[in-house]
Scaffold this motif. Structure first.
Motif, PDB file in Angstrom:
ATOM      1  N   GLU A  42       0.834  -1.205   0.000  1.00  0.00           N
ATOM      2  CA  GLU A  42       0.000   0.000   0.000  1.00  0.00           C
ATOM      3  C   GLU A  42       0.872   1.260   0.000  1.00  0.00           C
ATOM      4  OE1 GLU A  42      -2.634  -0.228   3.350  1.00  0.00           O
ATOM      5  OE2 GLU A  42      -3.689  -1.974   2.539  1.00  0.00           O
ATOM      6  N   GLU A  43       1.896   1.255   0.838  1.00  0.00           N
ATOM      7  CA  GLU A  43       2.776   2.424   0.913  1.00  0.00           C
ATOM      8  C   GLU A  43       3.545   2.624  -0.393  1.00  0.00           C
ATOM      9  OE1 GLU A  43       4.340   3.573   5.141  1.00  0.00           O
ATOM     10  OE2 GLU A  43       4.683   1.433   4.812  1.00  0.00           O
ATOM     11  N   ALA A  45       2.679   1.709  -3.370  1.00  0.00           N
ATOM     12  CA  ALA A  45       1.772   2.095  -4.450  1.00  0.00           C
ATOM     13  C   ALA A  45       1.271   3.533  -4.310  1.00  0.00           C
ATOM     14  CB  ALA A  45       0.583   1.142  -4.487  1.00  0.00           C
ATOM     15  N   SER A  46       1.369   4.093  -3.120  1.00  0.00           N
ATOM     16  CA  SER A  46       0.809   5.421  -2.885  1.00  0.00           C
ATOM     17  C   SER A  46       1.691   6.561  -3.376  1.00  0.00           C
ATOM     18  CB  SER A  46       0.498   5.612  -1.406  1.00  0.00           C
ATOM     19  OG  SER A  46       1.693   5.691  -0.665  1.00  0.00           O
ATOM     20  N   GLY A  47       2.887   6.266  -3.801  1.00  0.00           N
ATOM     21  CA  GLY A  47       3.748   7.338  -4.294  1.00  0.00           C
ATOM     22  C   GLY A  47       5.202   6.997  -4.133  1.00  0.00           C
ATOM     23  N   PRO A  48       6.037   8.013  -4.249  1.00  0.00           N
ATOM     24  CA  PRO A  48       7.480   7.783  -4.139  1.00  0.00           C
ATOM     25  C   PRO A  48       7.847   7.165  -2.791  1.00  0.00           C
ATOM     26  CG  PRO A  48       7.012  10.012  -4.884  1.00  0.00           C
ATOM     27  CD  PRO A  48       5.700   9.393  -4.480  1.00  0.00           C
ATOM     28  N   VAL A  49       8.777   6.266  -2.831  1.00  0.00           N
ATOM     29  CA  VAL A  49       9.256   5.618  -1.623  1.00  0.00           C
ATOM     30  C   VAL A  49      10.590   6.265  -1.251  1.00  0.00           C
ATOM     31  CG1 VAL A  49      10.017   3.443  -0.608  1.00  0.00           C
ATOM     32  CG2 VAL A  49       8.117   3.461  -2.232  1.00  0.00           C
ATOM     33  N   ARG A  54      14.797   9.061  -8.092  1.00  0.00           N
ATOM     34  CA  ARG A  54      14.318   8.997  -9.465  1.00  0.00           C
ATOM     35  C   ARG A  54      15.001  10.105 -10.270  1.00  0.00           C
ATOM     36  NH1 ARG A  54      10.158   5.428  -9.120  1.00  0.00           N
ATOM     37  NH2 ARG A  54       8.965   5.435  -7.212  1.00  0.00           N
TER      38      ARG A  54
END
Length: 56
Positions: A42-43, A45-49, A54
């Protein structure tokens, strides 16, 4: 958890919160890892880790 490992905030909090039940045998490693995988996915998929750079 190794000092060089990284987990997003909710995943890390889950590991810390469930270490005692895991060590005491109230929680199986399989159940712990399944829950951790769910929270981590979930974490992620929610955005940048954090920790992943990048290119612009």
């Amino acid at each position: 958890m190794a000092s060089w490992s990284f987990l997003p905030p909710k995943s890390e909090a889950l590991v810390v919160a469930l270490v005692r039940p895991l060590v005491e045998g109230a929680l199986t490693a399989r159940d712990h890892l399944a829950e951790l995988q769910e929270v981590f996915a979930e974490e992620a998929a929610s955005g940048p880790v954090p920790g992943v750079v990048r290119a612009p």
